[in-house]
Enzyme design. Sequence first.
Site, PDB file in Angstrom:
ATOM      1  N   LYS A  76       0.701  -1.195   0.176  1.00 10.52           N
ATOM      2  CA  LYS A  76       0.059  -0.054  -0.106  1.00 10.52           C
ATOM      3  C   LYS A  76       0.812   1.211   0.053  1.00 10.52           C
ATOM      4  O   LYS A  76       0.569   2.277  -0.743  1.00 10.52           O
ATOM      5  CB  LYS A  76      -0.930  -0.004   1.190  1.00 10.52           C
ATOM      6  CG  LYS A  76      -1.954  -0.904   1.040  1.00 10.52           C
ATOM      7  CD  LYS A  76      -2.849  -1.306   2.481  1.00 10.52           C
ATOM      8  CE  LYS A  76      -3.690  -2.385   2.338  1.00 10.52           C
ATOM      9  NZ  LYS A  76      -4.347  -2.722   3.595  1.00 10.52           N
ATOM     10  N   GLN A  80      -5.519  -1.500  10.089  1.00 13.53           N
ATOM     11  CA  GLN A  80      -5.210  -2.852   9.153  1.00 13.53           C
ATOM     12  C   GLN A  80      -5.839  -3.860  10.045  1.00 13.53           C
ATOM     13  O   GLN A  80      -5.551  -4.162  11.258  1.00 13.53           O
ATOM     14  CB  GLN A  80      -3.840  -2.943   9.048  1.00 13.53           C
ATOM     15  CG  GLN A  80      -3.515  -4.331   8.162  1.00 13.53           C
ATOM     16  CD  GLN A  80      -3.905  -4.294   6.701  1.00 13.53           C
ATOM     17  OE1 GLN A  80      -3.659  -3.163   6.082  1.00 13.53           O
ATOM     18  NE2 GLN A  80      -4.301  -5.263   6.315  1.00 13.53           N
ATOM     19  N   ASP A 128     -11.485   2.479   3.984  1.00 10.33           N
ATOM     20  CA  ASP A 128     -11.942   1.263   3.629  1.00 10.33           C
ATOM     21  C   ASP A 128     -13.433   1.111   3.794  1.00 10.33           C
ATOM     22  O   ASP A 128     -13.959   0.094   3.393  1.00 10.33           O
ATOM     23  CB  ASP A 128     -11.274   0.413   4.416  1.00 10.33           C
ATOM     24  CG  ASP A 128     -11.105  -0.926   3.635  1.00 10.33           C
ATOM     25  OD1 ASP A 128     -11.311  -0.982   2.205  1.00 10.33           O
ATOM     26  OD2 ASP A 128     -10.689  -1.827   4.034  1.00 10.33           O
TER      27      ASP A 128
END
Length: 281
Positions: free
Chosen positions: A50, A94, A117
């Site tokens: 990422k 995460q 997200d």
Amino acid sequence: MTAEVLNGTRLAQRIRSQIRKQLKELTFTPGLAVIQVGNDPASSLYIKHKQRDCAKVHIHSELHHLPADTSQQTLIHKIEVLNVRQDIHAILVQIPLPKHIDAQESVDSIAPHKDVDGLTALNLGNIFINRESVTPCTPAGIIRLIESADVPIQGKHAVCVGRSHLVGKPIGIMLLNRNATVTYCHSKTQNLAAVIKKADILVAAVGKPEFITAEMVKKNATVIDVGINNVNGKLVGDVKFDEVKEIAGYITPVPGGVGPLTRAMLLENTLKLAINNNSTL
Ligand code: NAP
């Protein structure tokens, strides 16, 4: 006839180059903060990718790496600090988090307008009421892959194998929002193979290597393999690619299918949030 392979790597490259162009028009640099708790090796690898992706398109990214024994309170405090930083437009926690931490409660402390997200309860709920804005990266990438091949969704029977908040549930709702008829399967589903066989669009998000075999798949189905399984050091999907590609109409490979799109959607979502946030400052 052998299925057409949906090349996620190539599509992701195209998306990245569009993002690069859009970024050139901006007068500020979008900022993404990633929070990792603990040292899960797969997470560390994903985060490295990422950060590399961000660097390639000139998005600022920073990693906040917290020890595995970090308390929920400390994690939430870290998120709250990032929530008010003007140079950070997007925040990603995460997953997976260590077991002592409530993942949804932590994610829910991300300001919804920085939830890159799309996993806060609010943003997941927005999908539910067909008000999609920033949607979870993997489902968003799946939709993009399907659309890139001009595969019709409306009126088709989509079967999602897996019902996680991260992939299975949101992709099912997003397909429903596009007028598919959607069936969810999970570990308690009866006659699983027969249900899967009805799919015009099959999304496999199970996490079991080569779980979907050729005899389960309808001829000419579009097969989206989300699974990432490490088998003796090799990445393998949830679909038995070599045999299913002889039955399917379209199929995504692993690696090189959904994975690159997930990463591209993270960049796209970061850009989207940066533009939205900047215009509301
Ligand atoms: P997850 O949270 O573990 O969910 C797995 C789902 O599969 C659950 O809903 C589970 O059912 C269902 N399942 C398990 N065994 C089953 C069986 N025998 N029959 C039918 N359903 C079964 O996993 P996830 O986070 O959704 O991820 C799924 C896979 O996608 C993993 O391999 C993950 O690494 C991969 N992934 C890839 C990307 C990417 O970018 N390519 C992104 C995210 C995840 P229950 O709900 O009943 O337990």
